[in-house]
Design an enzyme around this catalytic site. Structure first.
Site, PDB file in Angstrom:
ATOM      1  N   ASP A 109       0.860  -1.189   0.000  1.00 25.93           N
ATOM      2  CA  ASP A 109       0.000   0.000   0.000  1.00 25.93           C
ATOM      3  C   ASP A 109       0.897   1.240   0.000  1.00 25.93           C
ATOM      4  O   ASP A 109       1.379   1.639  -1.053  1.00 25.93           O
ATOM      5  CB  ASP A 109      -0.921  -0.083   1.218  1.00 25.93           C
ATOM      6  CG  ASP A 109      -1.998   0.987   1.228  1.00 25.93           C
ATOM      7  OD1 ASP A 109      -2.225   1.619   0.191  1.00 25.93           O
ATOM      8  OD2 ASP A 109      -2.632   1.189   2.287  1.00 25.93           O
ATOM      9  N   SER A 110       1.181   1.820   1.167  1.00 26.41           N
ATOM     10  CA  SER A 110       2.125   2.950   1.202  1.00 26.41           C
ATOM     11  C   SER A 110       3.528   2.482   0.833  1.00 26.41           C
ATOM     12  O   SER A 110       4.354   3.272   0.386  1.00 26.41           O
ATOM     13  CB  SER A 110       2.154   3.581   2.601  1.00 26.41           C
ATOM     14  OG  SER A 110       2.879   2.764   3.495  1.00 26.41           O
ATOM     15  N   LEU A 114       6.815  -3.111   3.321  1.00 22.21           N
ATOM     16  CA  LEU A 114       7.690  -3.908   2.450  1.00 22.21           C
ATOM     17  C   LEU A 114       9.093  -3.313   2.395  1.00 22.21           C
ATOM     18  O   LEU A 114      10.086  -4.047   2.419  1.00 22.21           O
ATOM     19  CB  LEU A 114       7.085  -4.010   1.048  1.00 22.21           C
ATOM     20  CG  LEU A 114       7.685  -5.110   0.180  1.00 22.21           C
ATOM     21  CD1 LEU A 114       7.391  -6.489   0.762  1.00 22.21           C
ATOM     22  CD2 LEU A 114       7.168  -5.032  -1.247  1.00 22.21           C
TER      23      LEU A 114
HETATM   24  P1  5GP Z   1       1.935  -0.345   3.782  1.00 26.01           P
HETATM   25  O1  5GP Z   1       3.035  -0.374   4.799  1.00 26.01           O
HETATM   26  O2  5GP Z   1       2.364  -0.719   2.384  1.00 26.01           O
HETATM   27  O3  5GP Z   1       1.160   0.943   3.809  1.00 26.01           O
HETATM   28  O4  5GP Z   1       0.854  -1.347   4.255  1.00 26.01           O
HETATM   29  C1  5GP Z   1       1.054  -2.626   4.174  1.00 26.01           C
HETATM   30  C2  5GP Z   1       0.336  -3.392   5.272  1.00 26.01           C
HETATM   31  O5  5GP Z   1      -0.875  -2.775   5.687  1.00 26.01           O
HETATM   32  C3  5GP Z   1      -0.045  -4.691   4.663  1.00 26.01           C
HETATM   33  O6  5GP Z   1       0.972  -5.632   4.888  1.00 26.01           O
HETATM   34  C4  5GP Z   1      -1.329  -5.018   5.350  1.00 26.01           C
HETATM   35  O7  5GP Z   1      -1.020  -5.777   6.493  1.00 26.01           O
HETATM   36  C5  5GP Z   1      -1.931  -3.701   5.734  1.00 26.01           C
HETATM   37  N1  5GP Z   1      -2.949  -3.300   4.756  1.00 26.01           N
HETATM   38  C6  5GP Z   1      -2.819  -2.421   3.733  1.00 26.01           C
HETATM   39  N2  5GP Z   1      -3.952  -2.304   3.050  1.00 26.01           N
HETATM   40  C7  5GP Z   1      -4.835  -3.146   3.635  1.00 26.01           C
HETATM   41  C8  5GP Z   1      -6.194  -3.500   3.364  1.00 26.01           C
HETATM   42  O8  5GP Z   1      -6.853  -3.019   2.436  1.00 26.01           O
HETATM   43  N3  5GP Z   1      -6.751  -4.425   4.184  1.00 26.01           N
HETATM   44  C9  5GP Z   1      -6.088  -4.994   5.224  1.00 26.01           C
HETATM   45  N4  5GP Z   1      -6.744  -5.883   5.969  1.00 26.01           N
HETATM   46  N5  5GP Z   1      -4.802  -4.699   5.507  1.00 26.01           N
HETATM   47  C10 5GP Z   1      -4.192  -3.790   4.724  1.00 26.01           C
END
Ligand code: 5GP
Ligand code: MG
Length: 182
Positions: A109-110, A114
């Site tokens: 997402d952001s 990762l």
């Molecule tokens: P990032 O660090 O890339 O913003 O977010 C990644 C983490 O946020 C993912 O590994 C996941 O655990 C959680 N996440 C992001 N989007 C979603 C979503 O739409 N639904 C859920 N349940 N978790 C999300």
């Protein structure tokens, strides 16, 4: 739809169990094509546990025998929006030095989660780091990180099911869906 029997009211299907199954076998072939010796799969918990479990069995079906470890990270906590900070809640057991690591996560997402996992494992001396996510929300990146492999591009909605939750619910659903609240 076959998944219909399992649909909880208020969750709309986005990716069916059948669609996911097809992509798992394709992803396994993509991983195999990279010829990663002594592969170590690192599943980023909690959200990736179902995806990782299915992916390692897809890898087995095409003759790979990965080792598997788990890294529990948090960024979202109880809220649906990222706090911007990533913390290690539970670290790996295995030493990644010199290993070919495949990081498996549910949603990119952001990118903070990762990127954090990649940096951590690289800094510990992995020979190579490859990333594989179930869902890539490509339009929402806050940090510059790409997934080497993804099962699906995902719209900008909050998804649940297939291991993913909202407030600890819906992880058991065999498909990926969005909560409609109806
Ligand atoms: P990032 O660090 O890339 O913003 O977010 C990644 C983490 O946020 C993912 O590994 C996941 O655990 C959680 N996440 C992001 N989007 C979603 C979503 O739409 N639904 C859920 N349940 N978790 C999300
Ligand atoms: Mg996650």
């Amino acid at each position: 739809m076959a998944d219909g029997a399992h649909v909880e009211s208020g969750v709309e299907v986005i990716f069916t169990a059948d669609q996911i199954a097809v992509r798992l076998d394709e992803l396994a072939r993509d991983v195999a094509a990279r010829k990663l010796d002594q592969l170590l799969v690192v599943a980023v918990l909690k959200g990736s546990f179902v995806f990782a479990a299915d992916l390692i069995r897809a890898l087995h079906r095409i003759g790979l025998a990965p080792e598997v470890d788990f890294l529990t990270l948090s960024s979202y906590r109880k809220s649906r929006t990222s706090s911007g900070r990533v913390e290690i809640l539970r670290d790996l057991d295995l030493d990644v030095t010199g290993r070919n690591v495949l990081i498996v996560d549910d949603v990119l997402d952001s990118g903070r989660t990762l990127a954090f996992a990649k940096d951590l494992i690289s800094a510990r001396g992995a020979a190579s780091v490859t990333t594989c996510v179930l869902l890539d929300k490509q339009t929402r990146r806050a940090v510059d990180v790409k997934a080497d492999l993804h099962a699906f591009l995902c719209p900008e909605v909050f998804v649940v099911g297939y291991g993913m939750d909202v407030a600890h619910r819906y992880r058991e659903l065999p498909f990926v869906g969005r909560v409609t609240g109806e």
